[in-house]
Design a protein around this motif. Structure first.
Motif, short mmCIF file in Angstrom:
data_model
loop_
_atom_site.label_atom_id
_atom_site.label_comp_id
_atom_site.label_asym_id
_atom_site.label_seq_id
_atom_site.Cartn_x
_atom_site.Cartn_y
_atom_site.Cartn_z
N ASP A 88 -1.85 2.32 -8.53
CA ASP A 88 -2.71 2.92 -7.51
C ASP A 88 -3.96 2.05 -7.38
N ARG A 89 -4.07 1.36 -6.27
CA ARG A 89 -5.26 0.55 -6.00
C ARG A 89 -6.09 1.10 -4.85
N THR A 90 -5.61 2.15 -4.18
CA THR A 90 -6.25 2.62 -2.95
C THR A 90 -6.48 4.13 -2.93
N ASP A 103 -12.72 -1.69 -11.25
CA ASP A 103 -12.10 -3.00 -11.41
C ASP A 103 -13.07 -3.88 -12.20
N GLU A 141 -10.24 -3.91 -1.22
CA GLU A 141 -11.43 -3.62 -2.01
C GLU A 141 -12.18 -2.40 -1.46
N TRP A 144 0.81 -1.22 0.00
CA TRP A 144 0.00 0.00 0.00
C TRP A 144 0.84 1.28 0.00
N ILE A 196 -11.99 3.76 -7.78
CA ILE A 196 -11.17 3.11 -8.81
C ILE A 196 -11.89 1.88 -9.33
N ARG A 203 -10.35 0.65 -2.45
CA ARG A 203 -10.52 0.91 -3.88
C ARG A 203 -11.86 1.58 -4.17
#
Length: 292
Positions: free
Chosen positions: A134-136, A183, A173, A104, A181, A176
């Protein structure tokens, strides 16, 4: 402290002299324009321009690595092999050999903060492929490594100066969704147009032909789609549920986390509209950002 989450994922490896030309003709983004090593997000579309797969695609000196959602590799491998005629390319499912986790932050031993967005370095007795993703809502790193090195890799993350803590995938999740973001797999966007669900960053309109390219060119010429990616707010919003406005279907939610949900929503929905999602009232929060 380094916070990380193991990613439920699958992977393909493409080798052979024609690998770059071949995959370039299948995907929506321009891998040829990426540095080596480098990475682009991309979709694989059907002939109607609808999403079949989404992947982060890494270009390296000796191969091309496709990082996919869990369970996606066999179907994409079968699709790619259908298009191999005289191309010198081999498609290998390496899911059983490779694993992935998301850190993270960029606090990883061996990562050069002044270096490129994709780097390879030694960690825990093995080679690690790292990509800046960038997932968060904050910059982080995806680490791809051999499964047999996982124990020593995790130990290497946990140094005196840099302890680590594992958070479950559900926490990733939630972050996100709150960051807005998209998915494809988790939100259930398969079969939709990329531009409707915030995947503009996975598109290139100047790279040449690929499956579904004609539809993408028409959309570019028209200048917009009827739907966009949005965030809805409301109490206990259900995921993957139709969105109604005055009894009329105007969209569908993707993933949700308590009081927020991502949604594919018609652009003509007024910003102050009260929407119904599975019997729960919701309002448009803000247009969401594109996929990482």
């Amino acid at each position: 402290m380094t916070v990380f989450t193991r990613l439920p994922s699958s992977a393909l490896r493409l080798t052979g002299a024609d690998r770059l030309d071949f995959v370039q003709g299948q995907m929506t983004n321009n891998l040829k324009a990426a540095p080596t090593p480098g990475m682009v997000p991309a979709c694989f579309l059907n002939h109607k321009g609808q999403i079949e797969f989404f992947a982060h695609i890494y270009k390296r000196e000796q191969d091309i690595y496709l990082h996919l959602a869990e369970g996606q590799a066999p179907a994409l491998a079968a699709r790619l092999r259908k298009y191999i005629i005289f191309d010198a390319v081999e498609v290998q499912d390496v899911t059983d050999q490779l694993a992935s986790l998301h850190v993270w932050s960029e606090a990883v031993p061996g990562w050069d903060a002044a270096g490129g967005a994709v780097q390879t370095f030694e960690l825990g007795g093995g080679s690690v492929l790292a990509g800046q993703i960038d997932r968060t809502g904050m910059p982080g790193l995806d680490l791809h490594y051999l499964r047999r090195h996982e124990a020593t890799l995790l130990a290497a993350l946990n140094t005196d100066e840099n302890s680590h803590a594992e958070l479950p995938f559900a926490d990733l999740e939630a972050a996100r969704v709150r960051a807005g973001i998209s998915d494809v797999t988790q939100d259930g966007w398969t079969g939709l147009l990329p531009q409707e669900v915030g995947l503009d960053s996975a598109m290139s309109y100047r790279k040449g032909c690929y499956v579904g390219q004609e539809i993408m060119a028409r959309l570019e010429a028209r200048g917009n789609t009827r739907y966009h990616l949005a965030q809805l707010s409301g109490e206990a919003l259900p995921a993957h549920t139709d969105i109604l406005l005055g009894g009329k279907l105007v969209g569908r939610t993707g993933s949700s986390v308590g009081d927020l949900a991502l949604a594919r929503l018609r652009k003509d929905v007024p910003p102050d509209a009260m929407l119904e999602v599975g019997g729960v009232m919701a309002r448009l929060e803000t247009p969401a950002v594109s996929a990482g």
